[in-house]
Design an enzyme around this catalytic site. Structure first.
Site, PDB file in Angstrom:
ATOM      1  N   ASP A   1      13.730 -21.965  61.711  1.00 37.16           N
ATOM      2  CA  ASP A   1      13.601 -21.308  60.417  1.00 37.16           C
ATOM      3  C   ASP A   1      15.012 -21.153  59.868  1.00 37.16           C
ATOM      4  OD1 ASP A   1      13.274 -19.649  58.246  1.00 37.16           O
ATOM      5  OD2 ASP A   1      12.120 -18.117  59.314  1.00 37.16           O
TER       6      ASP A   1
ATOM      7  N   TYR B   1      14.642 -19.499  41.896  1.00 40.06           N
ATOM      8  CA  TYR B   1      14.843 -20.855  42.413  1.00 40.06           C
ATOM      9  C   TYR B   1      16.051 -21.498  41.736  1.00 40.06           C
ATOM     10  CZ  TYR B   1      13.950 -25.806  43.350  1.00 40.06           C
ATOM     11  OH  TYR B   1      14.066 -27.115  43.731  1.00 40.06           O
TER      12      TYR B   1
END
Length: 260
Positions: A63, A154
């Protein structure tokens, strides 16, 4: 443009752009470590396809929002392959939420898309310094250049990648390490990897475009969106010895769509 003998680590290599990049790096002769988090089957498929063609690959789960897992990933790759010469920072989270992100959504996107890139670089740089050679390629987006109307956070992460690339390019140049970014436009990557992701094009806009019968050239001058192989070709070039003098660059790869 051979990459024979080079060792590459590609994050997010189980799907989309990362999978395409990993396949082409292997075709050019690199040993490829396939970093993945949730796309276990995709990573296995990428490895299978590489090995079928006579290449060498390994899968490694991490991760990239967690430093300990990033460090363990880099150590495993170095132990198995003997170092890391090429890092392709590609793993990213795109939620396509409106401005009103909650704290958790904000933190997850920042931790994966920006902090994750930075910490992956930190993890591999010692191996690159030891060899006096390194190629770091950060996969960003045209949304780091222009505003969007679908995900402020984003776009913020992609803008941050540009400055991460520039600043680290200055600092790492003396070690023979280059750092560059690719800014893709729309890329056909198939099904998204997260169930949270909303459609890239809102349905109402898709319906309107269909109703107006607009030609794809209205938005994409070359008549198509990009493919993972388009990004992969550029990654391979940047990863080669032919780009020794290029660092700190951000290359837009969108088929000219940003010009319209």
């Amino acid at each position: 443009m051979s990459l024979a003998g080079r060792i590459a680590l590609v994050t997010g290599a189980g799907t989309g752009i990362g999978q395409g990049v990993a396949l082409m790096l292997a075709e050019r002769g690199a040993k490829v470590a396939l970093g993945y988090h949730s796309s276990d089957e995709g990573a296995k498929e990428t490895r299978r396809r590489i090995e079928e063609r006579g290449g060498e690959a390994m899968t490694v789960r991490a991760d990239v929002a967690r430093k300990a897992e990033i460090d363990a990933m880099a150590e495993e790759v170095a132990r198995r392959f003997g170092g890391v010469d090429i890092l392709v920072n590609n793993a990213a989270l795109q939620l396509n939420f409106d401005f009103d992100h909650d704290d958790d959504a904000y933190d997850r996107q920042m931790n994966v898309n920006l902090k994750g890139y930075w910490q992956c670089m930190q993890a591999v740089i010692p191996y690159m310094k030891a060899k006096g050679f390194g190629r770091i390629v950060n996969i960003s987006s045209v949304h780091g250049k222009r505003p969007t109307d679908f995900d402020t956070v984003y776009a913020m992460t992609k803008g941050g990648i540009k400055m991460l690339t520039r600043e680290s390019a200055i600092e790492l140049a003396k070690y023979g390490i280059t750092v560059n970014a690719i800014e893709p436009g729309a890329i056909r990557v198939g099904r998204q990897g997260t169930k949270e992701t909303k459609p890239f094009v809102p349905p109402e806009l898709a319906e309107r475009a269909q109703a107006e019968k607009r030609d794809i050239r209205w938005k994409f001058p070359m008549g198509r969106v990009g493919l993972p192989s388009d990004v992969a070709s550029l990654v391979c070039y940047i990863a080669s010895e032919e780009t020794e003098f290029m660092t700190g660059a951000a290359i837009r790869l969108d088929g000219g769509s940003m010009l319209l």
